[in-house]
Design a protein around this motif. Structure first.
Motif, short mmCIF file in Angstrom:
data_model
loop_
_atom_site.label_atom_id
_atom_site.label_comp_id
_atom_site.label_asym_id
_atom_site.label_seq_id
_atom_site.Cartn_x
_atom_site.Cartn_y
_atom_site.Cartn_z
N HIS A 14 -3.23 -8.96 1.02
CA HIS A 14 -1.96 -9.48 0.51
C HIS A 14 -2.15 -10.83 -0.19
O HIS A 14 -1.37 -11.18 -1.07
CB HIS A 14 -0.97 -9.62 1.66
N THR A 15 -3.17 -11.57 0.22
CA THR A 15 -3.50 -12.83 -0.44
C THR A 15 -4.97 -12.78 -0.85
O THR A 15 -5.77 -12.07 -0.24
CB THR A 15 -3.27 -14.05 0.48
N PRO A 16 -5.35 -13.53 -1.89
CA PRO A 16 -6.73 -13.46 -2.37
C PRO A 16 -7.71 -14.11 -1.40
O PRO A 16 -7.34 -14.83 -0.47
CB PRO A 16 -6.68 -14.23 -3.70
N ASP A 28 0.82 -1.21 0.00
CA ASP A 28 0.00 0.00 0.00
C ASP A 28 0.85 1.26 0.00
O ASP A 28 0.46 2.29 -0.54
CB ASP A 28 -0.89 0.03 1.25
N PHE A 29 2.03 1.18 0.61
CA PHE A 29 2.87 2.36 0.77
C PHE A 29 3.39 2.86 -0.57
O PHE A 29 3.84 4.00 -0.66
CB PHE A 29 4.03 2.05 1.72
N ASN A 30 3.33 2.03 -1.62
CA ASN A 30 3.67 2.51 -2.96
C ASN A 30 2.62 3.48 -3.48
O ASN A 30 2.90 4.32 -4.34
CB ASN A 30 3.79 1.34 -3.94
N TYR A 31 1.38 3.36 -2.98
CA TYR A 31 0.30 4.24 -3.39
C TYR A 31 0.21 5.47 -2.49
O TYR A 31 -0.08 6.57 -2.95
CB TYR A 31 -1.03 3.50 -3.36
N PHE A 32 0.41 5.27 -1.20
CA PHE A 32 0.35 6.37 -0.23
C PHE A 32 1.29 6.00 0.91
O PHE A 32 0.96 5.18 1.77
CB PHE A 32 -1.09 6.56 0.25
N SER A 33 2.45 6.61 0.93
CA SER A 33 3.53 6.14 1.80
C SER A 33 3.31 6.44 3.28
O SER A 33 3.98 5.86 4.13
CB SER A 33 4.86 6.75 1.36
N LEU A 34 2.38 7.33 3.62
CA LEU A 34 2.20 7.72 5.02
C LEU A 34 1.05 7.01 5.72
O LEU A 34 0.66 7.38 6.82
CB LEU A 34 2.00 9.24 5.12
N GLY A 86 -2.61 -13.83 15.73
CA GLY A 86 -1.80 -12.63 15.81
C GLY A 86 -0.84 -12.54 14.63
O GLY A 86 -0.95 -13.30 13.67
N ASN A 87 0.10 -11.61 14.73
CA ASN A 87 1.12 -11.32 13.72
C ASN A 87 0.55 -10.49 12.57
O ASN A 87 -0.57 -10.70 12.11
CB ASN A 87 1.79 -12.57 13.15
N PHE A 88 1.37 -9.54 12.12
CA PHE A 88 1.00 -8.68 11.00
C PHE A 88 2.28 -8.10 10.42
O PHE A 88 3.10 -7.55 11.14
CB PHE A 88 0.06 -7.56 11.46
N TRP A 89 2.43 -8.24 9.10
CA TRP A 89 3.66 -7.81 8.44
C TRP A 89 3.49 -6.54 7.61
O TRP A 89 4.47 -6.01 7.08
CB TRP A 89 4.18 -8.92 7.53
N GLY A 90 2.28 -6.05 7.48
CA GLY A 90 2.02 -4.93 6.58
C GLY A 90 2.33 -3.57 7.18
O GLY A 90 1.46 -2.69 7.20
N VAL A 91 3.55 -3.40 7.66
CA VAL A 91 3.97 -2.13 8.25
C VAL A 91 5.31 -1.72 7.64
O VAL A 91 6.01 -2.52 7.01
CB VAL A 91 4.11 -2.24 9.79
N VAL A 92 5.69 -0.47 7.85
CA VAL A 92 6.96 0.02 7.31
C VAL A 92 8.10 -0.54 8.16
O VAL A 92 7.91 -0.88 9.33
CB VAL A 92 7.00 1.56 7.30
N PRO A 93 9.31 -0.63 7.60
CA PRO A 93 10.44 -1.16 8.36
C PRO A 93 10.70 -0.42 9.67
O PRO A 93 11.14 -1.03 10.65
CB PRO A 93 11.62 -1.00 7.39
N PRO A 125 -0.88 -7.35 16.74
CA PRO A 125 -2.31 -7.18 16.48
C PRO A 125 -3.02 -8.54 16.46
O PRO A 125 -2.53 -9.49 15.85
CB PRO A 125 -2.35 -6.52 15.10
N VAL A 126 -4.17 -8.62 17.12
CA VAL A 126 -4.96 -9.85 17.13
C VAL A 126 -6.00 -9.72 16.03
O VAL A 126 -7.02 -9.04 16.17
CB VAL A 126 -5.63 -10.08 18.50
N LYS A 127 -5.75 -10.38 14.91
CA LYS A 127 -6.56 -10.21 13.71
C LYS A 127 -7.89 -10.96 13.78
O LYS A 127 -8.83 -10.61 13.08
CB LYS A 127 -5.78 -10.66 12.48
N SER A 128 -7.95 -12.02 14.58
CA SER A 128 -9.22 -12.73 14.74
C SER A 128 -9.23 -13.50 16.05
O SER A 128 -8.18 -13.89 16.57
CB SER A 128 -9.48 -13.68 13.55
#
Length: 538
Positions: free
Chosen positions: A91-93, A77-83, A465-472, A448-451
């Protein structure tokens, strides 16, 4: 816990001698004293004995079987809006699970992104799956699948398939690909049925009988706006007019639901035990919402506990956790293992203002440190969207200790500011009459507890838990994973976490975790961040 000193310290010296230090006081150096050490025949046994009555968690090896592979969407997503605070696009279908032919065995819809196959995996009595292609799915191979659910929309006893189509976040509204409905005709045959055109991009789906006529209606929640993060595009409710036909509702009675922004999950459940389904909604920058179904009308429940707790809520479940017959709440939040330092007295803020006058709003996250607010994102991240900062702040050193107010000097608008004052995942006993909440134990706050998924026994749950969709700079969350949450009635509290472990998925993010019941017992269908569709058996 953070800030606590060790109560005991086991020291293993190079010669395999060992000692236990009680009443530990931190010193620069621990000095070897042969009078204080003991010889060790087996160091591993020494360690095992030391931690046997002190361990803070447990683990359970599980079996994992690969069912299929799906191709992930690798453009962040950060390629579209970096902030952005984090990624929102899938990330997966889409994956959806249901017994679609009423044989008592779960079947799986395996979606795909643009150009990828979409098909069924039909379950059998041997706990295996067979791939079945469906011509109606192939007609939409150029569509991407963001979210999918099974639900009977025409009252024929067979679950039908509803799919949200992916779209580029900056695509013009008239070009957006619309959600699809596939009517289940039996024997793995389907009929495509067009749905009314939605005014906004959908992000999630909930099936609920909103008008009380006995037919399943559809709520499509709106995705965030990449043009304007605080624009809050309204969600849409499609009213079922019979036979699998729908029309968009303009009834203002639903505005208190369709106006909720940043929705992350919606669950239909009988919260007040009156035999009528209610709604439980989680969202970011919002409190948790409960809507009770009274005389076929959904009324917002006002809670002295929940109404002021604005978080980045990701998931929630209402059930009788402690066995007293009353509805309790488990709510998954962003967790506290991060740099945001969120408390009730120091919330995280988000400002959304066109700072560089380019016609697009810029999102500034601001967090509190020692009583002052600073931009959460570092200088190089801010400059991607705001190049003018390079001239105003020529070096990292000049900008390093400057507050948000100093850097942006009156340009931020407090009127549209978002705030979140609670990042703990929590437990609320007797949620409809509660006056307090209790954070889940510290180890459950690591990601983050996603479910939240009901376990096989009362008071037994599985957290995703676990989430990878964040900036470094923030760092991906990988310290929780699949973990059991169990309530101990004797202790009146939750037991130590039990992590589900398998070398095939340890430390992964799980984009989907769906419980299934098959002839072999209860399993979970999971999708890993790298696109492996697997069945996990406990």
């Amino acid at each position: 816990m953070p800030g606590e000193k060790p109560k005991q310290l086991l020291v293993i010296w190079p010669d395999n001698s060992w000692q236990i230090i009680d009443n530990f006081k931190q010193k620069p150096v621990i000095v070897y004293d042969p009078k204080q050490v003991k010889a060790a025949g087996d160091v591993s046994e020494v360690i095992k004995n030391f931690i046997s009555d002190k361990k803070q968690f447990d683990y359970a090896p599980v079996k994992a079987k690969l069912l299929a592979k799906v191709k992930p969407f690798d453009t962040p997503d950060f390629n579209y809006f970096s902030l952005l605070p984090h990624s929102y696009l899938p990330h997966t279908p889409a994956i959806a699970v249901a017994d679609i032919n009423n044989d008592g065995i779960a079947d799986i819809y395996v979606g795909g992104f643009t150009g990828e196959d979409k098909y069924l995996l039909t379950g059998n009595k041997a706990s295996g799956y067979t791939k079945v292609t469906v011509p109606q799915f192939d007609q939409f191979k150029d569509y991407g699948d963001e979210k999918a659910i099974w639900a009977d929309v025409n009252k024929d006893g067979l679950p039908d398939l509803i799919v949200i189509s992916t779209n580029h976040p900056f695509l013009e509204p008239y070009k957006r690909l619309q959600p699809r409905l596939y009517i289940n005709k039996g024997n793995f045959k389907f009929e495509y049925k067009a749905l009314p055109k939605l005014p906004n991009q959908a992000g999630n789906i909930c099936v609920f009988d909103f008008n009380g006529d006995g037919l399943n209606d559809i709520l499509f929640t709106s995705s965030i706006s990449y043009h304007d993060y605080t624009a809050n595009p309204p969600s849409s409710i499609l009213i079922n007019t019979g036979g699998g036909n729908f029309s968009i509702s303009n009834d203002k009675a639903y505005n208190n639901i369709t106006s909720i922004p940043y929705i992350t999950s919606i669950a239909s459940t009988d919260i007040d035990h009156d035999g009528q389904p209610d709604l439980l909604i989680t969202a970011e920058w919002q409190p948790i919402y409960i809507f009770l179904n009274h005389a076929k009308k959904l009324e917002k429940f006002s809670s002295p506990v929940l109404d002021n707790e604005k978080g980045w809520w990701q998931s929630a479940m209402v059930t009788d956790v402690d066995g007293d017959g009353k509805p309790d709440l488990i709510a998954g939040n962003w967790g506290t293992n991060n740099k945001y330092n969120v408390t009730a007295d120091q919330p995280v803020y988000a400002y959304n203002t066109d700072l560089d006058k380019d016609g697009k709003n810029d999102l500034i996250l601001s967090y509190c440190y020692k009583g002052l607010y600073y931009p959460f994102r570092p200088k190089n991240d801010l400059e991607q969207e705001l190049p003018y900062l390079k001239k105003e702040w020529l070096s990292y050193q000049k900008m390093a200790d400057k507050t948000t107010a100093e850097i942006f000097d009156g340009k931020l608008d407090d009127k549209t500011r978002l705030s979140a004052n609670q990042f703990n995942s929590i437990f609320v006993s007797d949620v409809l009459h509660a006056t307090t909440y209790k954070p889940l134990p510290y180890l459950y706050q690591q990601a983050p507890v996603k479910s939240v998924i009901q376990g096989s026994q009362a008071g037994d749950f599985l957290l995703n838990g676990n989430f990878w969709g964040v900036v470094p700079y923030e760092g991906k969350y990988d310290a929780l994973g699949l973990v059991g949450l169990r309530y101990n009635k004797q202790q009146g509290d939750f037991s130590a976490p039990e992590y589900l472990v398998n070398g095939a998925f340890n430390f992964q993010e799980f984009t989907e975790v769906i419980p299934v019941k098959n002839p072999g017992g209860k399993s979970y269908i999971i999708v890993t961040y790298d696109g492996r569709l697997m069945q996990v058996d406990r």
